[in-house]
Design an enzyme around this catalytic site. Structure first.
Site, PDB file in Angstrom:
ATOM      1  CD  GLU A 184     -24.163 -17.775  -0.635  1.00 34.65           C
ATOM      2  OE1 GLU A 184     -25.102 -18.449  -1.279  1.00 34.65           O
ATOM      3  OE2 GLU A 184     -23.008 -18.109  -0.416  1.00 34.65           O
ATOM      4  CB  CYS A 212     -25.328 -19.733   3.182  1.00 38.13           C
ATOM      5  SG  CYS A 212     -23.422 -19.581   2.830  1.00 38.13           S
ATOM      6  CB  CYS A 229     -20.645 -19.887   1.285  1.00 35.59           C
ATOM      7  SG  CYS A 229     -20.530 -21.699   1.186  1.00 35.59           S
ATOM      8  CB  CYS A 246     -25.020 -24.128   1.051  1.00 30.39           C
ATOM      9  SG  CYS A 246     -24.169 -23.354   2.422  1.00 30.39           S
ATOM     10  CG  ASN A 266     -16.863 -19.697  -4.182  1.00 28.13           C
ATOM     11  OD1 ASN A 266     -16.838 -18.764  -5.145  1.00 28.13           O
ATOM     12  ND2 ASN A 266     -16.613 -21.029  -4.604  1.00 28.13           N
ATOM     13  CB  VAL A 267     -11.872 -17.987  -0.082  1.00 28.06           C
ATOM     14  CG1 VAL A 267     -10.800 -18.415  -0.131  1.00 28.06           C
ATOM     15  CG2 VAL A 267     -12.329 -16.804  -0.505  1.00 28.06           C
ATOM     16  CD  GLU A 268     -13.783 -24.491  -4.139  1.00 32.98           C
ATOM     17  OE1 GLU A 268     -14.928 -24.642  -4.510  1.00 32.98           O
ATOM     18  OE2 GLU A 268     -12.710 -24.852  -4.634  1.00 32.98           O
TER      19      GLU A 268
END
Length: 136
Positions: free
Chosen positions: A54, A92, A52, A89, A41-43
């Site tokens: 996935e 995903c 996310c 989620c 995941n990258v925010e």
């Protein structure tokens, strides 16, 4: 195979970039030819442009030319410490549905090599809308 994927996901978990939620996630996606694609995941500060693990793995696979998958292994936890299961989620789950057969695709959520749960995608996303719904 699953334990190997869990080890790989746990190793890549450190590459997750989650400075706002501090909830790190890694996923290992296996295609029908047993090729592995990893995502984390990258925010970002805007939050709406986050991705996310996935979906990141799916994007990587598609970039590499793969579009048919049989399994995903997911690990995640606060500050990179995996203490509970991290299911995908809703977004995903839907994206996996677009590229995977819900009857056969396996979703594995893991804490470690000895503590994991396996599901069929159809059980995590019942009554789903898929590509076949758009066929004539």
């Amino acid at each position: 195979m699953i334990k190997e994927d869990i080890r790989m996901a746990l190793e890549y978990l450190k590459n997750s970039d989650a400075p706002y939620s501090n909830f790190n996630v890694a996923a290992v996606l296996t295609d029908i030819n047993d090729n592995k694609f990893v995502g984390v995941n990258v925010e970002t500060i805007s939050l709406t442009s986050n991705v996310c693990a996935e979906r990141n793995a799916i994007f990587t696979a598609i970039t590499e030319g793969s579009k048919k998958f049989k399994r995903v292994v997911i690990v995640g936890g606060k500050n990179g410490k995996v203490t509970s299961y991290t299911p995908p989620c809703g977004v995903c789950r839907q994206m996996l549905r677009d590229y995977c057969d819900p009857e056969t695709f396996d979703v594995v959520i893991a804490i470690d090599e000895d503590n994991y749960q396996e599901f069929k995608l159809k059980d995590l996303l019942p009554h789903s809308f898929g590509p076949e719904n758009l066929e004539d």
